[in-house]
Design a protein around this motif. Structure first.
Motif, PDB file in Angstrom:
ATOM      1  N   SER A 207      45.203 -21.343  -8.675  1.00 40.05           N
ATOM      2  CA  SER A 207      45.234 -21.662  -7.246  1.00 40.05           C
ATOM      3  C   SER A 207      43.817 -21.770  -6.682  1.00 40.05           C
ATOM      4  N   VAL A 208      42.916 -20.932  -7.164  1.00 37.04           N
ATOM      5  CA  VAL A 208      41.524 -20.986  -6.700  1.00 37.04           C
ATOM      6  C   VAL A 208      40.853 -22.270  -7.168  1.00 37.04           C
ATOM      7  N   ARG A 209      41.067 -22.636  -8.424  1.00 35.88           N
ATOM      8  CA  ARG A 209      40.466 -23.873  -8.942  1.00 35.88           C
ATOM      9  C   ARG A 209      40.944 -25.092  -8.157  1.00 35.88           C
ATOM     10  N   LEU A 210      42.246 -25.160  -7.901  1.00 31.71           N
ATOM     11  CA  LEU A 210      42.798 -26.293  -7.164  1.00 31.71           C
ATOM     12  C   LEU A 210      42.315 -26.312  -5.723  1.00 31.71           C
ATOM     13  N   HIS A 229      40.942 -12.403  -2.334  1.00 32.87           N
ATOM     14  CA  HIS A 229      39.802 -11.776  -3.012  1.00 32.87           C
ATOM     15  C   HIS A 229      39.102 -12.786  -3.931  1.00 32.87           C
ATOM     16  N   LEU A 230      39.883 -13.528  -4.705  1.00 30.70           N
ATOM     17  CA  LEU A 230      39.308 -14.484  -5.647  1.00 30.70           C
ATOM     18  C   LEU A 230      38.609 -15.633  -4.924  1.00 30.70           C
ATOM     19  N   ARG A 232      37.287 -15.596  -1.852  1.00 29.74           N
ATOM     20  CA  ARG A 232      36.062 -15.102  -1.225  1.00 29.74           C
ATOM     21  C   ARG A 232      34.969 -14.880  -2.269  1.00 29.74           C
ATOM     22  N   ALA A 233      35.372 -14.403  -3.454  1.00 30.24           N
ATOM     23  CA  ALA A 233      34.398 -14.214  -4.534  1.00 30.24           C
ATOM     24  C   ALA A 233      33.809 -15.551  -4.976  1.00 30.24           C
ATOM     25  N   ALA A 234      34.589 -16.630  -4.794  1.00 29.27           N
ATOM     26  CA  ALA A 234      34.122 -17.969  -5.156  1.00 29.27           C
ATOM     27  C   ALA A 234      33.309 -18.613  -4.041  1.00 29.27           C
ATOM     28  N   GLY A 235      33.117 -17.878  -2.954  1.00 28.01           N
ATOM     29  CA  GLY A 235      32.274 -18.362  -1.872  1.00 28.01           C
ATOM     30  C   GLY A 235      32.983 -19.124  -0.775  1.00 28.01           C
ATOM     31  N   VAL A 236      34.323 -19.084  -0.758  1.00 31.73           N
ATOM     32  CA  VAL A 236      35.081 -19.799   0.271  1.00 31.73           C
ATOM     33  C   VAL A 236      35.352 -18.861   1.446  1.00 31.73           C
ATOM     34  N   ASP A 237      35.051 -19.330   2.651  1.00 33.09           N
ATOM     35  CA  ASP A 237      35.291 -18.540   3.858  1.00 33.09           C
ATOM     36  C   ASP A 237      36.743 -18.733   4.282  1.00 33.09           C
TER      37      ASP A 237
END
Length: 335
Positions: A207-210, A229-230, A232-237
């Motif tokens: 879901s994060v990759r997509l 959590h994932l 936000r860790a990837a830098g998405v606000d």
């Protein structure tokens, strides 16, 4: 008994992504001198298929939510748990220690009160939104169907929960009990969701990759705060909300299959997963709550609708598979 080539006993564990971190598994193997064979699943239906597959390897312990657990109980596929062999339960928060107060975990039998699962983690399935694109937090589940977000919405690839979402949008009173006469309307609602969505995921990492690749604006969070959590860790606000209709919520527990080969080791595993390391990593690495320490989750005070068994899980999944494949309503509803 399942053993590794060296004669080491093999504990077969079936769980969801992030539930058994590598260092947690390694610590268990070192302490018990056993080997853990971990298999992960991404849908309730996949979990059911693996546990019920007569030709499969068989599992010794698995993670399942309280609603799905009822299917396994009804088909006599889980065995009672000896709580005296899981001393870690005394460390759990009171509401999770009192298993008799949690619907579906305890049964009264001729042998007395028997416990069939131990609470492990929980979360609400709210809405995640990109604050850069969605300036005002969505107030309703209807936002997933909003034409302004066409091609920017991400859903979960699972029929059971999606039909519950459809009933909430339709204003039906019981999301887990769809009246036969309302099934077609619910299917039509999900066809319109499919047309509005950019795609459907199964696992949290996917879901994060997509979300990143397609610059999604809005997502139904099947894994709840784990996905927040994932991202936000990837830098998405991102923001996270419980919609006004309420959010479906799950409580996952550890259970032991009826045909488990290593029952004592399965009890040891459950106790180990209630330990400090596993409980801490659920929070810090996965963004999930544990049952040992109080964890404040975003919007956790909202209206939560704890999962219950649905009227016909197999039928929901069958209809959803047809919807997801792109079928028209007439073909979706065909016998």
């Amino acid at each position: 008994m399942a053993r590794a080539d060296s004669g080491t006993p093999v504990l077969r564990v079936l769980a969801w992504p992030g539930y058994a971190e590598p260092e947690v598994v390694k610590a268990f193997e070192t302490r018990t001198r056993a080997r853990v064979e971990l298999t992960t699943v991404d849908t309730d239906e996949a979990l059911w298929q693996k546990i019920t597959d007569p030709s499969g390897p068989g599992f010794d312990v698995f993670a399942v939510n309280t609603a799905e657990l009822q299917r396994y109980l009804a088909s006599n596929r889980v065995q009672p748990i000896d709580t005296t062999r899981i001393p870690g339960t005394v460390r759990q928060q009171p509401r999770f220690r009192q298993v008799a107060a949690i619907p579906g975990l305890v049964r009264h039998t001729a042998k007395g009160e028997q416990v069939y699962a131990i609470p492990f983690t929980y979360s609400a399935m709210g809405l995640i939104y990109d604050k850069q694109q969605v300036k005002t937090a969505p107030a309703s589940i209807q936002a997933l169907w909003d034409p302004q977000w066409r091609g920017k919405v991400m859903g979960y690839n699972g029929g059971t929960h999606n039909f519950s979402l459809a009933t909430q949008v339709m204003g039906l009173p019981a999301p887990f009990r769809i009246p036969p006469e309302a099934t077609e309307a619910a299917a039509a609602k999900l066809i319109s969701l499919r047309r509005n969505a950019l795609g459907f995921y199964t696992q949290p990492d996917e879901s994060v990759r997509l979300f990143l690749r397609h610059k999604a604006a809005l997502m139904f969070a099947n894994y709840g705060m784990q996905q927040v959590h994932l991202l936000r860790a990837a830098g998405v606000d991102v923001g996270y909300v419980i919609p006004r209709e309420g959010a479906l919520a799950w409580l996952d527990c550890w259970a032991i299959p009826r045909n488990a080969r290593h029952v004592p080791l399965a009890h040891d595993w459950i106790d180990h997963l209630l330990g400090d390391a596993a409980s801490r990593l659920l929070v810090t690495r996965q963004g999930l709550a544990n049952t040992v320490s109080p964890v404040a989750q975003d919007a956790s005070n909202g209206n939560l609708i704890w999962l219950q068994p649905v009227e016909n899980a197999a039928r929901r999944e069958q209809l959803w598979a047809r919807i997801h494949s792109g079928a028209k309503l007439s073909k979706v509803m065909a016998p």
